[in-house]
Design a protein around this motif. Sequence first.
Motif, PDB file in Angstrom:
ATOM      1  N   GLY A 197     -68.163 -21.938  -9.136  1.00 38.45           N
ATOM      2  CA  GLY A 197     -67.170 -21.104  -9.180  1.00 38.45           C
ATOM      3  C   GLY A 197     -67.433 -19.855  -8.517  1.00 38.45           C
ATOM      4  O   GLY A 197     -66.723 -18.852  -8.275  1.00 38.45           O
ATOM      5  N   GLY A 198     -68.863 -19.345  -8.398  1.00 40.39           N
ATOM      6  CA  GLY A 198     -69.423 -17.946  -8.096  1.00 40.39           C
ATOM      7  C   GLY A 198     -69.245 -17.743  -6.528  1.00 40.39           C
ATOM      8  O   GLY A 198     -69.332 -18.922  -5.623  1.00 40.39           O
ATOM      9  N   ASP A 199     -68.948 -16.765  -6.021  1.00 42.90           N
ATOM     10  CA  ASP A 199     -68.585 -16.456  -4.694  1.00 42.90           C
ATOM     11  C   ASP A 199     -69.100 -15.008  -4.350  1.00 42.90           C
ATOM     12  O   ASP A 199     -68.310 -13.883  -4.873  1.00 42.90           O
ATOM     13  CB  ASP A 199     -67.041 -16.488  -4.565  1.00 42.90           C
ATOM     14  CG  ASP A 199     -66.614 -16.388  -2.979  1.00 42.90           C
ATOM     15  OD1 ASP A 199     -67.193 -15.527  -2.223  1.00 42.90           O
ATOM     16  OD2 ASP A 199     -65.815 -16.885  -2.519  1.00 42.90           O
ATOM     17  N   GLY A 251     -64.476 -16.959 -18.332  1.00 47.22           N
ATOM     18  CA  GLY A 251     -64.754 -18.247 -18.966  1.00 47.22           C
ATOM     19  C   GLY A 251     -66.112 -18.771 -19.340  1.00 47.22           C
ATOM     20  O   GLY A 251     -66.458 -20.017 -19.625  1.00 47.22           O
ATOM     21  N   HIS A 252     -67.214 -17.873 -19.067  1.00 46.79           N
ATOM     22  CA  HIS A 252     -68.504 -18.490 -19.207  1.00 46.79           C
ATOM     23  C   HIS A 252     -68.646 -18.423 -20.691  1.00 46.79           C
ATOM     24  O   HIS A 252     -68.101 -17.789 -21.443  1.00 46.79           O
ATOM     25  CB  HIS A 252     -69.334 -17.398 -18.641  1.00 46.79           C
ATOM     26  CG  HIS A 252     -69.638 -17.699 -17.174  1.00 46.79           C
ATOM     27  ND1 HIS A 252     -70.319 -17.126 -16.151  1.00 46.79           N
ATOM     28  CD2 HIS A 252     -69.606 -18.651 -16.460  1.00 46.79           C
ATOM     29  CE1 HIS A 252     -70.433 -17.405 -15.138  1.00 46.79           C
ATOM     30  NE2 HIS A 252     -69.689 -18.525 -14.892  1.00 46.79           N
ATOM     31  N   ALA A 253     -69.490 -19.421 -20.873  1.00 43.72           N
ATOM     32  CA  ALA A 253     -70.084 -19.767 -22.463  1.00 43.72           C
ATOM     33  C   ALA A 253     -70.460 -18.835 -23.292  1.00 43.72           C
ATOM     34  O   ALA A 253     -69.996 -18.499 -24.495  1.00 43.72           O
ATOM     35  CB  ALA A 253     -71.050 -21.076 -22.558  1.00 43.72           C
ATOM     36  N   ALA A 284     -54.657  -5.731 -16.982  1.00 48.28           N
ATOM     37  CA  ALA A 284     -55.566  -6.850 -16.424  1.00 48.28           C
ATOM     38  C   ALA A 284     -55.754  -6.742 -14.984  1.00 48.28           C
ATOM     39  O   ALA A 284     -54.733  -6.531 -14.215  1.00 48.28           O
ATOM     40  CB  ALA A 284     -55.043  -8.242 -16.583  1.00 48.28           C
ATOM     41  N   ILE A 285     -57.000  -6.539 -14.412  1.00 50.85           N
ATOM     42  CA  ILE A 285     -57.169  -6.465 -13.004  1.00 50.85           C
ATOM     43  C   ILE A 285     -57.921  -7.826 -12.307  1.00 50.85           C
ATOM     44  O   ILE A 285     -59.117  -7.920 -12.826  1.00 50.85           O
ATOM     45  CB  ILE A 285     -57.885  -5.078 -12.499  1.00 50.85           C
ATOM     46  CG1 ILE A 285     -57.201  -4.024 -13.024  1.00 50.85           C
ATOM     47  CG2 ILE A 285     -58.261  -5.249 -11.103  1.00 50.85           C
ATOM     48  CD1 ILE A 285     -58.145  -2.768 -13.045  1.00 50.85           C
ATOM     49  N   ALA A 286     -57.557  -8.612 -11.318  1.00 50.29           N
ATOM     50  CA  ALA A 286     -58.255  -9.653 -11.191  1.00 50.29           C
ATOM     51  C   ALA A 286     -59.402  -9.438 -10.358  1.00 50.29           C
ATOM     52  O   ALA A 286     -59.325  -8.459  -9.388  1.00 50.29           O
ATOM     53  CB  ALA A 286     -57.367 -10.645 -10.254  1.00 50.29           C
ATOM     54  N   THR A 287     -60.545  -9.894 -10.727  1.00 51.64           N
ATOM     55  CA  THR A 287     -61.876  -9.436  -9.978  1.00 51.64           C
ATOM     56  C   THR A 287     -62.684 -10.642  -9.802  1.00 51.64           C
ATOM     57  O   THR A 287     -63.693 -10.966 -10.422  1.00 51.64           O
ATOM     58  CB  THR A 287     -62.569  -8.550 -10.712  1.00 51.64           C
ATOM     59  OG1 THR A 287     -62.899  -8.938 -12.123  1.00 51.64           O
ATOM     60  CG2 THR A 287     -61.978  -7.268 -10.934  1.00 51.64           C
ATOM     61  N   PRO A 288     -61.983 -11.740  -8.870  1.00 53.79           N
ATOM     62  CA  PRO A 288     -62.951 -13.024  -8.708  1.00 53.79           C
ATOM     63  C   PRO A 288     -64.197 -12.821  -8.243  1.00 53.79           C
ATOM     64  O   PRO A 288     -64.493 -11.740  -7.494  1.00 53.79           O
ATOM     65  CB  PRO A 288     -61.915 -13.912  -7.785  1.00 53.79           C
ATOM     66  CG  PRO A 288     -61.244 -12.760  -7.218  1.00 53.79           C
ATOM     67  CD  PRO A 288     -61.090 -11.733  -8.051  1.00 53.79           C
ATOM     68  N   GLY A 289     -65.075 -13.767  -8.319  1.00 54.08           N
ATOM     69  CA  GLY A 289     -66.474 -13.691  -7.888  1.00 54.08           C
ATOM     70  C   GLY A 289     -67.628 -14.059  -8.637  1.00 54.08           C
ATOM     71  O   GLY A 289     -68.489 -15.061  -8.300  1.00 54.08           O
ATOM     72  N   HIS A 290     -67.685 -13.596  -9.825  1.00 51.64           N
ATOM     73  CA  HIS A 290     -68.642 -14.090 -10.794  1.00 51.64           C
ATOM     74  C   HIS A 290     -67.995 -15.361 -11.257  1.00 51.64           C
ATOM     75  O   HIS A 290     -68.678 -16.469 -11.343  1.00 51.64           O
ATOM     76  CB  HIS A 290     -68.683 -13.157 -11.888  1.00 51.64           C
ATOM     77  CG  HIS A 290     -69.630 -13.545 -13.027  1.00 51.64           C
ATOM     78  ND1 HIS A 290     -71.039 -13.769 -12.731  1.00 51.64           N
ATOM     79  CD2 HIS A 290     -69.541 -13.927 -14.300  1.00 51.64           C
ATOM     80  CE1 HIS A 290     -71.518 -14.130 -13.810  1.00 51.64           C
ATOM     81  NE2 HIS A 290     -70.641 -14.281 -14.709  1.00 51.64           N
ATOM     82  N   THR A 291     -66.787 -15.614 -11.587  1.00 51.63           N
ATOM     83  CA  THR A 291     -66.091 -16.696 -11.930  1.00 51.63           C
ATOM     84  C   THR A 291     -64.769 -16.552 -10.849  1.00 51.63           C
ATOM     85  O   THR A 291     -64.580 -15.482 -10.304  1.00 51.63           O
ATOM     86  CB  THR A 291     -65.872 -16.861 -13.279  1.00 51.63           C
ATOM     87  OG1 THR A 291     -64.941 -15.704 -13.605  1.00 51.63           O
ATOM     88  CG2 THR A 291     -67.060 -16.830 -13.926  1.00 51.63           C
ATOM     89  N   GLU A 351     -57.239 -18.586 -14.207  1.00 52.31           N
ATOM     90  CA  GLU A 351     -58.042 -19.345 -13.233  1.00 52.31           C
ATOM     91  C   GLU A 351     -59.330 -19.666 -13.597  1.00 52.31           C
ATOM     92  O   GLU A 351     -59.894 -20.138 -13.019  1.00 52.31           O
ATOM     93  CB  GLU A 351     -58.279 -18.481 -12.049  1.00 52.31           C
ATOM     94  CG  GLU A 351     -56.894 -18.019 -11.279  1.00 52.31           C
ATOM     95  CD  GLU A 351     -56.283 -19.024 -10.658  1.00 52.31           C
ATOM     96  OE1 GLU A 351     -56.707 -20.094 -10.217  1.00 52.31           O
ATOM     97  OE2 GLU A 351     -55.048 -19.026 -10.695  1.00 52.31           O
ATOM     98  N   ASP A 352     -59.718 -19.432 -15.038  1.00 55.40           N
ATOM     99  CA  ASP A 352     -61.024 -19.749 -15.676  1.00 55.40           C
ATOM    100  C   ASP A 352     -60.915 -20.831 -16.563  1.00 55.40           C
ATOM    101  O   ASP A 352     -61.585 -21.006 -17.436  1.00 55.40           O
ATOM    102  CB  ASP A 352     -61.596 -18.498 -16.066  1.00 55.40           C
ATOM    103  CG  ASP A 352     -62.609 -17.933 -15.067  1.00 55.40           C
ATOM    104  OD1 ASP A 352     -62.617 -18.208 -14.002  1.00 55.40           O
ATOM    105  OD2 ASP A 352     -63.275 -17.155 -15.457  1.00 55.40           O
ATOM    106  N   VAL A 353     -59.853 -21.708 -16.800  1.00 55.77           N
ATOM    107  CA  VAL A 353     -59.497 -22.399 -17.860  1.00 55.77           C
ATOM    108  C   VAL A 353     -60.604 -23.605 -17.540  1.00 55.77           C
ATOM    109  O   VAL A 353     -61.053 -24.187 -18.391  1.00 55.77           O
ATOM    110  CB  VAL A 353     -58.160 -23.182 -17.468  1.00 55.77           C
ATOM    111  CG1 VAL A 353     -57.932 -24.402 -18.413  1.00 55.77           C
ATOM    112  CG2 VAL A 353     -56.943 -22.064 -18.198  1.00 55.77           C
TER     113      VAL A 353
END
Length: 225
Positions: A181-183, A71-73, A140-147, A96-98
């Motif tokens: 939101g980064g991790d 969801g980054h601009a 789709a594969i969830a890859t959280p961390g950057h967002t 999760e990026d709304v």
Amino acid sequence: MADSFTLDTTPCGTVEVAYVVNGPIETNTYFVISGDEAVVIDPAWDGEELARSFAAAHPGVRIRAIVCTHGHADHVGGVAGLRKALPEIEYLLPAEDVATVETNIARQRTWGIETPDPGEPTRLVHEGDVITVGSARLQAIATPGHTPGGMVYFCAIDQGPIAFVGDTLFPGSHGRTDLAGGDEVAIIRSLRRLGQLLPSATSCLVGHGPSTTIERELATNPFMR
């Protein structure tokens, strides 16, 4: 806890991938074409021009959906223009990026970059969802961390596997984690998971800069070891 997600790596269909580098942060915007259908991944800027130039280069091919890796601009900046030019188009965003969209648009405003509001998504993407385009399938594969909601879209095709990795993976590195939101721990976990899930021959088409492969990253990227 074992990973319960199952990735289908059986080749299915063919695609042509076209791309342009656009927007103030030089984002790679990809067009995935299969038969007479296409989806656009991460339209960064000037969506009306993206629609016009694609139609000129690919007559008879309909863009049916916008698919965003996160969801980054700088990855949703062209959504509003595409929706204006193609009113029937779908807009898919990781669930999760709304909240990330509004937050990051405001952040880029402080950098002097005004990003058009993409509006409400027509579909929220969760891990395991499949997006079809012609004869091919994006998984789709969830890859959280950057967002928090970052997604990688994997496509097993007859030409060989490809993955649209957004800003999760860069050659020898990974996307920044110092924005809201980064991790750092989460992104390293995501990278190592990708190394386990994706075939080594997978071509990784990244959000900025040159592409790479899983094989190369497993050999050279310290964050995937």
